[in-house]
Design an enzyme around this catalytic site. Structure first.
Site, PDB file in Angstrom:
ATOM      1  N   ARG A 141     -71.110 -91.501   7.624  1.00  0.00           N
ATOM      2  CA  ARG A 141     -72.440 -91.389   7.017  1.00  0.00           C
ATOM      3  C   ARG A 141     -73.492 -91.379   8.121  1.00  0.00           C
ATOM      4  NH1 ARG A 141     -70.618 -89.682   3.017  1.00  0.00           N
ATOM      5  NH2 ARG A 141     -70.641 -90.569   0.924  1.00  0.00           N
ATOM      6  N   HIS A 150     -72.797 -81.644   6.317  1.00  0.00           N
ATOM      7  CA  HIS A 150     -72.127 -82.597   5.406  1.00  0.00           C
ATOM      8  C   HIS A 150     -71.108 -81.874   4.513  1.00  0.00           C
ATOM      9  CE1 HIS A 150     -72.527 -86.694   3.217  1.00  0.00           C
ATOM     10  NE2 HIS A 150     -71.315 -86.188   3.034  1.00  0.00           N
TER      11      HIS A 150
END
Ligand code: NDP
Ligand code: OXD
Length: 309
Positions: free
Chosen positions: A224, A272
């Site tokens: 993350r 992502h």
């Protein structure tokens, strides 16, 4: 039995059709078209609006559309006591394994240097030892990190893992906790972060950590953005402590157009998409959770809210 769906990044129609095949007697409703909130027993969601799951008084399980539950757990008004199940799917894990292997091999075979030589029309032979001489350290050996380790082992990288509690994995040198962190970092020529974002792991990819890696190590972060202290990454790249970084996740997503990461010569940016759950495969995991609730069997892959993963 009925399920409600919420996601701004997954297609409702694709999930509705996959669920219709996998669980034919399940009613599936999109977020804004729920006829009777009291009939909803399952919520299949990715970052629903804060407090909104409270609207369903008979929820039996919250099924997260991703492996990471950090965004969901930011909601401090989730229905208490309702189990949260994170996404666990073979294709999701394999896709992450491919991502990590791709970028580890790219660094191991010095592809950024080859690309620079090509741009300069420079013919200079660079010899790479085989992968077994390259030490890769994976932070987190769960569904994602475990599969990344298996992909790396398949081409004989020298793989270590670091976890919260003690773990064993065949072929992987395992470290855990604060005591294991230093020795783990010291043997990581390529560091891969596949941790969940929790209060313990927030900002873990920082200057202190980079200083404990061998000089010239590489970083691959598909965990993350919240793991990253981004100015520290840039500083470590510029000082040569890090030789390169492949970043799939960022503090701010989408990555703002003026971010220095876009143009940094030692950085690879991916949007992502290291691994994405596709209904055609991930529906099996959702269907199995529903089956377990119906059969009164314990759910698997339930998040420990206090630990944050
Ligand atoms: P899991 O819950 O299966 O595994 C988490 C791993 O992290 C475990 O090995 C756990 O240790 C370890 N861990 C957790 N906290 C700590 C800590 N404080 N110190 C050391 N180790 C710790 O998660 P997944 O593998 O399924 O997913 C991991 C993360 O990957 C997700 O949370 C998400 O953020 C990210 N992800 C990113 C994707 C992308 O496309 N970029 C796609 C999918 C996931 P232990 O074994 O001891 O519990
Ligand atoms: C996930 C993700 O957590 O896609 O599954 O990031």
């Amino acid at each position: 039995m009925a399920l409600v769906f919420y996601s701004e990044s997954d297609r409702f129609e694709a999930w509705r059709d996959a669920l219709a095949e996998a669980v034919p007697d399940l009613e599936v409703h999109n977020w804004d078209a729920v006829p009777d909130p009291a009939a909803i027993e399952f919520a299949l969601v990715w970052t629903p609006p804060h407090g909104s799951l409270r609207r369903f008084p008979n929820l039996k399980a919250i099924l997260n559309l991703g492996a990471g539950v950090d965004a969901l757990l930011k909601d401090d008004d989730l229905p208490p006591g309702v189990p949260i199940v994170r996404m666990v799917d073979d294709d999701l894990a394999k896709s992450m394994g491919e991502y990590v292997l791709l970028h580890a091999l790219r660094y191991h075979r010095e592809m950024p240097r080859m690309a620079a030589q090509q741009r300069a029309h420079e013919w200079q032979i660079v010899e790479s030892p085989t992968a077994r001489h390259c030490r890769v350290g994976i932070m987190g050996l769960g569904g994602m990190g475990g599969e990344a380790a298996r992909h790396l082992l398949a081409v004989a990288f020298d793989v270590a893992g670091w976890t919260r509690g003690p773990r064993e994995m065949s072929g992987v040198e395992c470290f855990h906790g604060a005591d294991g962190f230093g020795p783990f970092l010291a043997r990581s020529d390529i560091l891969v972060c596949l941790l969940p974002l929790t209060p313990e792991t927030e900002g873990i990819l920082n200057r202190d950590l980079f200083a404990r890696l061998p000089r010239g190590a590489y970083l691959i972060n598909a965990g993350r953005g919240g793991h990253q202290v981004e100015p520290d990454i840039l500083e470590a790249l510029d000082s040569g402590q890090l030789a390169g970084a492949t970043l799939d996740v960022f503090r701010t997503e989408p990555l703002p157009p003026d971010s220095p990461f876009w143009t940094h010569p030692k950085v690879t940016v991916t949007p992502h998409n290291a691994s994405i759950a596709h209904p055609r495969s991930a529906v099996r995991h959702v269907a199995e959770s529903i089956r377990r609730v119906r059969a009164g069997e314990p759910l698997r892959h339930v998040v420990t809210r206090e630990a944050g993963y």
